[in-house]
Design a protein around this motif. Structure first.
Motif, mmCIF file in Angstrom:
data_model
loop_
_atom_site.group_PDB
_atom_site.id
_atom_site.type_symbol
_atom_site.label_atom_id
_atom_site.label_comp_id
_atom_site.label_asym_id
_atom_site.label_seq_id
_atom_site.Cartn_x
_atom_site.Cartn_y
_atom_site.Cartn_z
ATOM 1 N N LYS A 249 6.374 -10.411 -6.902
ATOM 2 C CA LYS A 249 6.446 -11.855 -7.137
ATOM 3 C C LYS A 249 6.784 -12.082 -8.605
ATOM 4 N N SER A 250 7.760 -12.924 -8.855
ATOM 5 C CA SER A 250 8.244 -13.149 -10.208
ATOM 6 C C SER A 250 7.152 -13.730 -11.105
ATOM 7 N N LEU A 251 7.102 -13.212 -12.353
ATOM 8 C CA LEU A 251 6.177 -13.773 -13.336
ATOM 9 C C LEU A 251 6.664 -15.115 -13.858
ATOM 10 N N VAL A 252 7.968 -15.377 -13.671
ATOM 11 C CA VAL A 252 8.560 -16.603 -14.221
ATOM 12 C C VAL A 252 8.363 -17.791 -13.289
ATOM 13 N N ASP A 253 8.750 -17.641 -12.016
ATOM 14 C CA ASP A 253 8.656 -18.776 -11.081
ATOM 15 C C ASP A 253 7.846 -18.453 -9.828
ATOM 16 N N HIS A 254 7.234 -17.262 -9.779
ATOM 17 C CA HIS A 254 6.306 -16.882 -8.699
ATOM 18 C C HIS A 254 6.972 -16.842 -7.319
ATOM 19 N N VAL A 255 8.235 -16.488 -7.271
ATOM 20 C CA VAL A 255 8.960 -16.311 -6.007
ATOM 21 C C VAL A 255 9.012 -14.821 -5.686
ATOM 22 N N SER A 256 8.730 -14.457 -4.450
ATOM 23 C CA SER A 256 8.773 -13.054 -4.043
ATOM 24 C C SER A 256 10.236 -12.625 -3.874
ATOM 25 N N ARG A 257 10.593 -11.562 -4.578
ATOM 26 C CA ARG A 257 11.981 -11.119 -4.569
ATOM 27 C C ARG A 257 12.078 -9.604 -4.498
ATOM 28 N N LEU A 258 13.276 -9.151 -4.108
ATOM 29 C CA LEU A 258 13.681 -7.757 -4.267
ATOM 30 C C LEU A 258 14.459 -7.686 -5.576
ATOM 31 N N TYR A 259 13.964 -6.906 -6.522
ATOM 32 C CA TYR A 259 14.616 -6.783 -7.818
ATOM 33 C C TYR A 259 15.357 -5.456 -7.916
ATOM 34 N N VAL A 260 16.594 -5.530 -8.394
ATOM 35 C CA VAL A 260 17.396 -4.353 -8.694
ATOM 36 C C VAL A 260 17.724 -4.411 -10.183
ATOM 37 N N PHE A 261 17.322 -3.382 -10.931
ATOM 38 C CA PHE A 261 17.528 -3.410 -12.379
ATOM 39 C C PHE A 261 18.383 -2.226 -12.820
ATOM 40 N N ARG A 262 18.941 -2.372 -14.020
ATOM 41 C CA ARG A 262 19.778 -1.313 -14.588
ATOM 42 C C ARG A 262 19.851 -1.492 -16.093
ATOM 43 N N ALA A 263 19.741 -0.386 -16.813
ATOM 44 C CA ALA A 263 19.917 -0.441 -18.258
ATOM 45 C C ALA A 263 21.392 -0.657 -18.567
#
Length: 500
Positions: A249-263
């Motif tokens: 759940k996002s710390l910003v808007d509290h929406v549950s999401r699948l996050y994909v990150f990359r440097a």
């Protein structure tokens, strides 16, 4: 009077119910498995798309920052050239600052002295008078020789423009601090880059540095720029993993999401796309409701049909039991008929043979019944037979006892496990009840009873027991009727036949 009553054929209710429920559950499990696979496929498609998009955006940002960084490195190396002070200011600008420094969304490149004063400016030959010794990027390079490219948190100019600083350390040949070369990049570059993308409802994309400071976010909210997300899930995986995915759940808007990150390349930047789980599974939820409703309806209909089937089978079994009972019962007296007597006698004879226990049989005949029938009529005769049957039924209390109408005015009583004395007692009880009934019905005739008792063995059959009881009945009639006569044929304790 009971004996071996015909029972309805047992319906395997539990087995049929278990089979029906098993089929329903199996069908439901198959549909659930299909729906699960569909959800899993939607998840992996969404993840794959997000991974490709993040890689593409990261590559775009990396390429532009790399070009700007090369310009910074060129300046850092160029200012150390001793010949630089001998050339004209115009030529020095051309040598130090390439055209990348004047690209759109990039600010001027500044060269700062060890005291933080501006000594060179890529946009003018006359550097402005300013000191940046208190800025974070200057202090980082002043303290650390290995800081490399430093990307600062966003800051706001006096004109209200949001920028980030990109800077490198200038070192002397001995490694000592010689100043800083710093440039700026407008956050509008990232904002325009993100704005070109099509996001679903609830989706997001964020760019932040490795200190967890938000540099840009889509959907754009100015209040979110500069916000720290150091406690987010991504930093539990980074820097051990330069790319990956997680659900939270996002710390910003509290929406549950699948996050994909990359440097972003080797730069201290991370880009992450968040796909709202509601958006990922939106189509799946529609299919779930549709397929689930159909499956639930089919399962409900199947269960209802199963209960109807079980009820029909039970009714059929009860009907078959009733037919079997009618087929083995005398309609007039309610006693067993001769067929049932013969079947039960064979069974009890075999059982007595195994247990070496006696089997007794009474043969009962209504005295002068033909004369009574001719005198008073068939209805009166039927009433007599009904009364005799009732007396027999009330005199046989054990489950194994069986009273039967043998034929015409003849009756039989089978008494498994009862010896001669017990059989005589039952016979006298029947006579006593008929005598009591005769007090209210004066025309009721008497009965003659023949009693036989044998212990079954391999030398005799059940027909011998019938024959002995029949002979005793004839003897009772010969002796004057209205009496009980015991067959003289019997067995002693050693099992040898003798005549009493």
């Amino acid at each position: 009077m009971s004996g071996l009553l015909p029972r309805p054929k047992a319906v395997p209710t539990k087995r049929l119910f278990a089979l029906g429920i098993g089929l329903v559950l199996s069908f439901s499990a198959i549909c659930a498995s299909i729906l699960w696979n569909m959800a899993d496929k939607d998840y992996w498609h969404a993840k794959e798309g997000a991974t490709n998009l993040v890689a593409s955006i990261a590559s775009e940002i990396d390429r532009n920052i790399e070009l700007y960084d090369l310009s910074l490195q060129a300046v850092a190396d160029g200012v150390k050239l001793p010949e630089l002070v001998k050339i004209s200011p115009e030529l020095r600008q051309v040598v130090l600052f390439d055209r990348a420094a004047t690209a759109k969304d990039l600010g001027s490149i500044l060269v700062l002295s060890t005291a933080g004063d501006v000594t060179l400016d890529s946009r003018t030959l006359t550097p402005r008078s300013a000191n940046y010794a208190d800025r974070d990027f200057f202090q980082v390079h002043q303290k650390r020789a290995d800081s490399g490219l430093f990307i600062s948190p966003p800051w706001v100019t006096s004109d209200g423009e949001y920028l980030i600083s990109l800077s490198r350390r200038i070192s002397n040949n001995d490694g000592s601090f010689a100043g800083v070369v710093a440039g700026s990049m407008r956050l509008s570059y990232f904002h325009n880059l993100f704005r070109k993308l099509n996001f679903g409802v609830g989706d997001s994309m964020a760019l932040f540095n490795t200190d967890g400071v938000m540099l840009m976010r889509a959907p754009f909210e100015i209040s979110k720029i500069g916000q720290s997300i150091k406690d987010s899930q991504v930093f539990k995986q980074f820097p051990a993993r330069q790319s990956g995915s997680y659900m939270t759940k996002s710390l910003v808007d509290h929406v549950s999401r699948l996050y994909v990150f990359r440097a972003v390349g080797h730069h201290p930047l991370i880009i992450a796309e968040g796909l709202a789980l509601d958006g990922i599974y939106a189509d799946w939820w529609q299919q779930l409701w549709l397929i689930g409703s159909v499956v639930a309806a089919l399962c409900g209909v199947s269960i209802i049909l199963m209960f109807y089937l079980l009820a029909a089978l039970k009714r059929r079994a009860i009907a078959e039991g009733r037919l079997a009972h009618l087929a083995s019962t005398d309609a007039l007296t309610g006693l067993a008929n001769r067929r049932r007597l013969d079947d039960t006698l064979d069974v009890e004879w075999r059982r007595g043979m195994r247990a070496k226990s006696p089997v007794s049989l009474l043969m009962i005949d209504v005295d002068h019944f033909k004369t009574f029938n001719d005198t008073y009529g068939h209805q009166a005769g039927d009433a007599v037979l009904t009364t005799v049957g009732r007396c027999i039924a009330t005199s046989t209390k054990r489950v194994t006892d069986l009273g039967a109408r043998y034929g015409g005015e003849e009756f039989s009583v089978l008494l498994p496990g009862i010896g001669k004395a017990g059989a005589v007692e039952v016979a006298e009880l029947i006579r006593a009840k008929l005598t009591a009934a005769r007090e209210s019905e004066h025309e009721l005739p008497t009965v003659s009873i023949g009693v036989s008792c044998l212990v079954p063995d391999h030398e005799r059959t059940s027909r011998d027991l019938l024959k002995a009881a029949d002979l005793a009945l004839y003897q009772a009639k010969a002796e004057g009727r209205d009496r009980v006569v015991v067959s003289p044929i019997g067995w002693d304790k050693s099992g040898k036949r003798h005549v009493a």
